[in-house]
Design a protein around this motif. Sequence first.
Motif, PDB file in Angstrom:
ATOM      1  N   PRO A 541      -3.038   0.073  -5.671  1.00 22.33           N
ATOM      2  CA  PRO A 541      -1.870   0.911  -5.350  1.00 22.33           C
ATOM      3  C   PRO A 541      -0.570   0.118  -5.426  1.00 22.33           C
ATOM      4  O   PRO A 541      -0.523  -1.062  -5.093  1.00 22.33           O
ATOM      5  CB  PRO A 541      -2.144   1.371  -3.914  1.00 22.33           C
ATOM      6  N   ALA A 543       3.544   0.012  -4.322  1.00 20.85           N
ATOM      7  CA  ALA A 543       4.486   0.530  -3.332  1.00 20.85           C
ATOM      8  C   ALA A 543       5.673   1.184  -4.025  1.00 20.85           C
ATOM      9  O   ALA A 543       5.998   0.864  -5.158  1.00 20.85           O
ATOM     10  CB  ALA A 543       4.968  -0.605  -2.434  1.00 20.85           C
ATOM     11  N   CYS A 560      -4.241   9.327   1.467  1.00 24.32           N
ATOM     12  CA  CYS A 560      -4.475   8.145   0.637  1.00 24.32           C
ATOM     13  C   CYS A 560      -5.981   7.938   0.470  1.00 24.32           C
ATOM     14  O   CYS A 560      -6.708   7.760   1.458  1.00 24.32           O
ATOM     15  CB  CYS A 560      -3.830   6.919   1.272  1.00 24.32           C
ATOM     16  N   CYS A 570      -6.333   0.670   2.617  1.00 22.27           N
ATOM     17  CA  CYS A 570      -5.249   0.596   1.623  1.00 22.27           C
ATOM     18  C   CYS A 570      -4.502  -0.713   1.794  1.00 22.27           C
ATOM     19  O   CYS A 570      -4.175  -1.097   2.927  1.00 22.27           O
ATOM     20  CB  CYS A 570      -4.302   1.778   1.797  1.00 22.27           C
ATOM     21  N   LEU A 572      -1.532  -1.293   1.152  1.00 21.31           N
ATOM     22  CA  LEU A 572      -0.123  -1.028   1.446  1.00 21.31           C
ATOM     23  C   LEU A 572       0.037  -0.495   2.860  1.00 21.31           C
ATOM     24  O   LEU A 572      -0.872   0.118   3.419  1.00 21.31           O
ATOM     25  CB  LEU A 572       0.448  -0.009   0.455  1.00 21.31           C
ATOM     26  N   CYS A 577       3.390   3.295   1.027  1.00 26.63           N
ATOM     27  CA  CYS A 577       2.366   3.956   0.219  1.00 26.63           C
ATOM     28  C   CYS A 577       2.851   5.366  -0.126  1.00 26.63           C
ATOM     29  O   CYS A 577       3.467   6.046   0.696  1.00 26.63           O
ATOM     30  CB  CYS A 577       1.044   4.038   0.975  1.00 26.63           C
ATOM     31  N   HIS A 581      -1.121   8.114   5.232  1.00 28.04           N
ATOM     32  CA  HIS A 581      -2.100   7.305   5.986  1.00 28.04           C
ATOM     33  C   HIS A 581      -2.383   7.984   7.319  1.00 28.04           C
ATOM     34  O   HIS A 581      -1.506   8.621   7.900  1.00 28.04           O
ATOM     35  CB  HIS A 581      -1.559   5.906   6.232  1.00 28.04           C
TER      36      HIS A 581
END
Length: 581
Positions: A541, A543, A560, A570, A572, A577, A581
């Motif tokens: 991933p 940012a 996510c 994750c 991030l 992200c 989350h």
Amino acid sequence: MEHFITEKQFWTGIVILIRNYNAVNKNIFACVIHKVLKVKKGIAHFSKTDYSQFSDFLELGKNEDTLVSDSSEVDLIHALCSVEENKSLGDECEGFLILCKFLSKKLQKDIEAVVNIDLLIKKYTCRFMSCEDLDDYAVKFGNNHLTVDILTQRSTSDKSKRWSDFILKPKLVKWCTSPTLDSVEETQHTKSLQLVDLERYNELYKMLKSKYAEKTLNIWSKAKESTDPLKYIYEDLAIAAYLICLWQRVGSPIGFADLGCGNGLLVYILSEEGYNGYGYDVRRRKIWACYSHSTRLIEQTIEPLSFKLPEDVDWLIGNHSDELSPWIPVLSATSSFQMRFFLLPCCAYEFSGAKFQRRNTGISIYQDFYAYLNVISQNCGFITLKDRLKIPSTKRLALIGIDRSYASNLNEKQIQHIANFVEEERIKYGNNISLLDIKLRDPHEKVRNCTQINKKIIDALILKIFHQLLSPANNTIKTNNNKIGRWQSGVRLPMRDIAHNLSKSDLQSIKAECGGIKTLLRNKHEIFEFHSGDLIGIRRPKAYAPHTQYNRQTIKKRPCFFHVHHPDGCPLSAEVCTFIH
């Protein structure tokens, strides 16, 4: 790394540079050559003259008729393409002086320039008149290498040197070392927009952009269209500008018909500009309802053997018309002797509606199909013109039929020839489709992009493939596991290995609805990424920075995947992200 080049290659690169300065400067749309002078003797003397005004250049030669003579762009290109190494040029020609106009794309006004080509010392020099935005520069050949010098640096920063070292010189070297252009005809073929006036086209295109770009973006948003508006808007604005310039040259149409008009944007722009016309497509689009009432769009299946055009139509347009593309010249020729056409082909199809069968495997399928459409046009009796458009698409070669190769009193005989030709082609390339039928697009086209499969089935397949790429057992292909933060990036596997570990029922379900695993994985590009050699891996991933122009419509809309399913979570933080989350 320095590249070894020959003198012939050097001048070939200069030929391309003369016509394609826009490729090294995003502010320029195109270069127009207004005057070419051949210098028979004393090129050094003429090179030192300061042509600060347009008129200064035009005066050159009036009193120097023994030393300077009018020439042409064709003569210039021929001379440069036929240069032989170590050849003594003698007194016939020492070089050329060229008066150019660089058409501005982003600057406020067009820019005049004088180009000096010195065949004796093998040097090309470009000096801009009364311009503070562009740097004068010179390119010289020697010891089988080329050098680039900035002559008048407009900026106090090192921007000019960076442009010279990292844009101009690498592009020139690439042009020099690419397959050479062996004839004037070949260099002509590389030109774009040959059939219209470049200056008029550029001004019109800029006007249409300022007039319609923002307006059509708002229409797109209002209609909630899912396709990329920037691609379609700027492409159709460019096509509209081209057609209007062409019509201004050969005569405006009584009316046009765009067959397979899709979203109808081209019909809308031309109608708003005062041209009478219609758009036909097998399916109505949501955006149609958002256009003005002057935009006439008709939902209708075009049956080529029975379709009748309105009486006020004398131009046919095929803009990425797919199954109808081979029929555009036929319908144009058989409708009336006054009918003309413009065809910009994309996807390749036979007369039967079946996928195009290759005639020449030595070239790309697009080039093969384009050549076949030219054969169709010629069999329909058109003196077929070809041109290359400047649009954001790789499919930008157009065919245009304006004049016929036969007299009007032979029209009935020609129509019979066309009918025989089409029937023979359908017998040879019909793919067992009856001559009485043409396989046209279904008005209710089946969606095959995974959206019709049960979401639980899709989620289960994605997880199965994801765990397969993370599995320690799959260590035959090494990857760069990210040691920073100890986040597992897994391995890269060939498509066949991924397919081998899926059940038959899994494979059958996705093949029936979306064309296979590749489509499924491409649709999940936030999880998987494709590498060379048909390898699939897990995408790390990235940012997003809040101050950048990120698409706000797509961030923070879904959970996510890595936060939920990856053993390390994750990599991030929730703040940067793009998912929840």
